[in-house]
Design an enzyme around this catalytic site. Structure first.
Site, mmCIF file in Angstrom:
data_model
loop_
_atom_site.group_PDB
_atom_site.id
_atom_site.type_symbol
_atom_site.label_atom_id
_atom_site.label_comp_id
_atom_site.label_asym_id
_atom_site.label_seq_id
_atom_site.Cartn_x
_atom_site.Cartn_y
_atom_site.Cartn_z
ATOM 1 N N ASP A 154 0.845 -1.205 0.000
ATOM 2 C CA ASP A 154 0.000 0.000 0.000
ATOM 3 C C ASP A 154 0.882 1.258 0.000
ATOM 4 O O ASP A 154 0.657 2.216 -0.741
ATOM 5 C CB ASP A 154 -0.908 -0.033 1.245
ATOM 6 N N LYS A 178 1.952 -15.581 -2.933
ATOM 7 C CA LYS A 178 2.385 -16.723 -3.743
ATOM 8 C C LYS A 178 3.300 -17.684 -2.977
ATOM 9 O O LYS A 178 3.220 -18.887 -3.141
ATOM 10 C CB LYS A 178 3.149 -16.228 -4.989
HETATM 11 C C1 LIG Z 1 -2.444 11.607 0.680
HETATM 12 C C2 LIG Z 1 -1.564 12.846 0.552
HETATM 13 C C3 LIG Z 1 -0.581 13.012 1.637
HETATM 14 C C4 LIG Z 1 0.321 14.206 1.519
HETATM 15 C C5 LIG Z 1 1.375 14.235 2.561
HETATM 16 C C6 LIG Z 1 2.675 13.582 2.162
HETATM 17 C C7 LIG Z 1 2.792 12.196 2.726
HETATM 18 C C8 LIG Z 1 4.088 11.507 2.433
HETATM 19 C C9 LIG Z 1 3.992 10.025 2.710
HETATM 20 C C10 LIG Z 1 4.088 9.200 1.434
HETATM 21 C C11 LIG Z 1 3.429 7.886 1.578
HETATM 22 C C12 LIG Z 1 2.212 7.757 0.745
HETATM 23 C C13 LIG Z 1 1.673 6.357 0.754
HETATM 24 C C14 LIG Z 1 0.488 6.241 1.626
HETATM 25 C C15 LIG Z 1 -0.256 4.962 1.347
HETATM 26 C C16 LIG Z 1 -1.328 4.728 2.345
HETATM 27 C C17 LIG Z 1 -2.638 5.289 1.823
HETATM 28 C C18 LIG Z 1 -3.727 5.010 2.792
HETATM 29 O O1 LIG Z 1 -3.593 4.325 3.743
HETATM 30 S S1 LIG Z 1 -5.232 5.719 2.462
HETATM 31 C C19 LIG Z 1 -6.214 5.066 3.828
HETATM 32 C C20 LIG Z 1 -7.106 3.971 3.384
HETATM 33 N N1 LIG Z 1 -8.090 4.456 2.438
HETATM 34 C C21 LIG Z 1 -9.204 5.087 2.886
HETATM 35 O O2 LIG Z 1 -9.455 5.276 4.051
HETATM 36 C C22 LIG Z 1 -10.112 5.561 1.775
HETATM 37 C C23 LIG Z 1 -11.576 5.558 2.220
HETATM 38 N N2 LIG Z 1 -12.396 5.857 1.049
HETATM 39 C C24 LIG Z 1 -12.635 7.129 0.704
HETATM 40 O O3 LIG Z 1 -12.327 8.072 1.426
HETATM 41 C C25 LIG Z 1 -13.326 7.358 -0.620
HETATM 42 O O4 LIG Z 1 -14.055 6.210 -1.001
HETATM 43 C C26 LIG Z 1 -12.306 7.712 -1.755
HETATM 44 C C27 LIG Z 1 -11.515 8.980 -1.385
HETATM 45 C C28 LIG Z 1 -11.327 6.554 -2.012
HETATM 46 C C29 LIG Z 1 -13.074 7.969 -3.047
HETATM 47 O O5 LIG Z 1 -14.164 8.796 -2.723
HETATM 48 P P1 LIG Z 1 -14.621 9.977 -3.663
HETATM 49 O O6 LIG Z 1 -13.569 11.000 -3.815
HETATM 50 O O7 LIG Z 1 -15.962 10.409 -3.145
HETATM 51 O O8 LIG Z 1 -14.733 9.249 -5.079
HETATM 52 P P2 LIG Z 1 -16.050 8.687 -5.779
HETATM 53 O O9 LIG Z 1 -16.858 7.826 -4.868
HETATM 54 O O10 LIG Z 1 -16.700 9.833 -6.474
HETATM 55 O O11 LIG Z 1 -15.356 7.711 -6.829
HETATM 56 C C30 LIG Z 1 -14.504 8.211 -7.849
HETATM 57 C C31 LIG Z 1 -14.331 7.065 -8.844
HETATM 58 O O12 LIG Z 1 -13.627 5.997 -8.202
HETATM 59 C C32 LIG Z 1 -14.403 4.803 -8.235
HETATM 60 N N3 LIG Z 1 -14.187 4.075 -6.993
HETATM 61 C C33 LIG Z 1 -14.130 4.574 -5.743
HETATM 62 N N4 LIG Z 1 -13.877 3.583 -4.872
HETATM 63 C C34 LIG Z 1 -13.763 2.455 -5.592
HETATM 64 C C35 LIG Z 1 -13.483 1.110 -5.265
HETATM 65 N N5 LIG Z 1 -13.261 0.723 -4.015
HETATM 66 N N6 LIG Z 1 -13.430 0.203 -6.242
HETATM 67 C C36 LIG Z 1 -13.620 0.567 -7.536
HETATM 68 N N7 LIG Z 1 -13.871 1.839 -7.916
HETATM 69 C C37 LIG Z 1 -13.951 2.755 -6.950
HETATM 70 C C38 LIG Z 1 -15.864 5.286 -8.365
HETATM 71 O O13 LIG Z 1 -16.688 4.269 -8.909
HETATM 72 C C39 LIG Z 1 -15.672 6.463 -9.281
HETATM 73 O O14 LIG Z 1 -15.465 5.968 -10.591
HETATM 74 P P3 LIG Z 1 -16.045 6.747 -11.885
HETATM 75 O O15 LIG Z 1 -17.505 6.860 -11.665
HETATM 76 O O16 LIG Z 1 -15.358 8.089 -11.897
HETATM 77 O O17 LIG Z 1 -15.663 5.866 -13.040
#
Ligand SMILES: CCCCCCCCCCCCCCCCCC(=O)SCCNC(=O)CCNC(=O)[C@H](O)C(C)(C)COP(=O)(O)OP(=O)(O)OC[C@H]1O[C@@H](n2cnc3c(N)ncnc32)[C@H](O)[C@@H]1OP(=O)(O)O
Length: 233
Positions: A154, A178
């Site tokens: 992730d 795997k």
């Molecule tokens: C982040 C910046 C940081 C800046 C600081 C610098 C940091 C430096 C550190 C670098 C490290 C970075 C790495 C971090 C990695 C960890 C990330 C996490 O843990 S994250 C923590 C864990 N994650 C969370 O907690 C996220 C919780 N979820 C959410 O908050 C929201 O669901 C969302 C933000 C993911 C999308 O919401 P929303 O903006 O309202 O979007 P919509 O509902 O309008 O959908 C848009 C489009 O996407 C599609 N689609 C959406 N979902 C799915 C899906 N599952 N399946 C399939 N498709 C999906 C949907 O159908 C649509 O498609 P279309 O119609 O356009 O074709």
């Protein structure tokens, strides 16, 4: 706003990746050089991890690769700027907790958790993450916990998505385990950006052994670009 964030990420990363890079404190800079950089060799690193790290540092000399610095905390300023931009200023934790919060993969004592360093190829647009999973990441006896591998996947895929698209969040991860990966061994994560559709970034990777003979894990991730001001919570 989102576009300018993504555009600013790349030059900041380049500056930070260079030893002695300028002090840059933009809202979305990858890391702040004023904090300890954890993506550097430590006594707890195995010989394998050091050798691989040195090989990639050599690749950085001609500028085709960049080492990505990595800190354990976001500054209070960056935390506030981030929530202001993407969560309408609604802060999800108590004010006094902000400075105590740690980036999960960097929250263990040296050598016991995740030891890793990422390198970004500007030409090939991919990340290589070199890592060693420490003794506190055990799942079945002697092997890494699957959740630990997912955490690194992730983090690595998320970093790639951020480089490609700015501020993102993980919407979906799909993982195939795997082969079990021995505790304290070294793995190499290779990422690729498969496609971008509107705000959706599809990124994938695998985790291989150092000799490339074993593929431990494969993963794909869907990351969604955040829309400034959109209320998610
Ligand atoms: C982040 C910046 C940081 C800046 C600081 C610098 C940091 C430096 C550190 C670098 C490290 C970075 C790495 C971090 C990695 C960890 C990330 C996490 O843990 S994250 C923590 C864990 N994650 C969370 O907690 C996220 C919780 N979820 C959410 O908050 C929201 O669901 C969302 C933000 C993911 C999308 O919401 P929303 O903006 O309202 O979007 P919509 O509902 O309008 O959908 C848009 C489009 O996407 C599609 N689609 C959406 N979902 C799915 C899906 N599952 N399946 C399939 N498709 C999906 C949907 O159908 C649509 O498609 P279309 O119609 O356009 O074709």
């Amino acid at each position: 706003m989102l576009r300018s964030c993504a555009a600013r990420l790349r030059p900041l990363l380049v500056a930070h990746g260079r030893p002695g890079g300028a002090r840059l404190t933009s809202t979305f800079s990858f890391e702040e050089v004023t904090q300890k950089d954890h993506a550097l060799p430590k006594p707890s690193w195995s010989k394998d991890l050091r050798l691989l790290f040195d090989q990639f540092m050599k690749k950085c000399e001609d500028g085709s690769w960049e080492r990505l610095p990595s800190c354990s905390r976001h500054s209070v300023q960056r935390f506030q700027n981030f929530t202001k931009a993407f969560f309408s200023g609604s802060i999800p934790v108590k004010e006094e907790q902000i400075s105590q919060a740690k980036f999960f993969p960097r929250s263990f004592e040296d050598g016991l958790g995740f030891e890793y360093a990422m390198f970004w190829s500007k030409d090939e647009k991919r990340i290589v993450c070199l890592f060693q999973g420490g003794l506190y990441l055990q799942g079945i006896p002697g092997f890494l916990h699957g959740g630990a591998l997912v955490t690194l996947i992730d983090t690595t895929l998320g970093t790639h998505a951020m480089l490609a698209g700015g501020a993102v969040m993980t919407a979906n991860l799909s993982i195939n385990f795997k082969r079990p990966m021995p505790l304290c061994s070294v793995g190499v994560i290779n990422t690729q950006l498969d496609k971008i559709e509107g705000r959706k970034l599809f990124v994938s990777c695998n985790i291989q052994s150092v000799d490339e003979k074993t593929v431990y894990t494969e993963g794909t991730g869907l990351f969604i670009k955040l829309e400034p001001g959109k209320t998610l919570v």
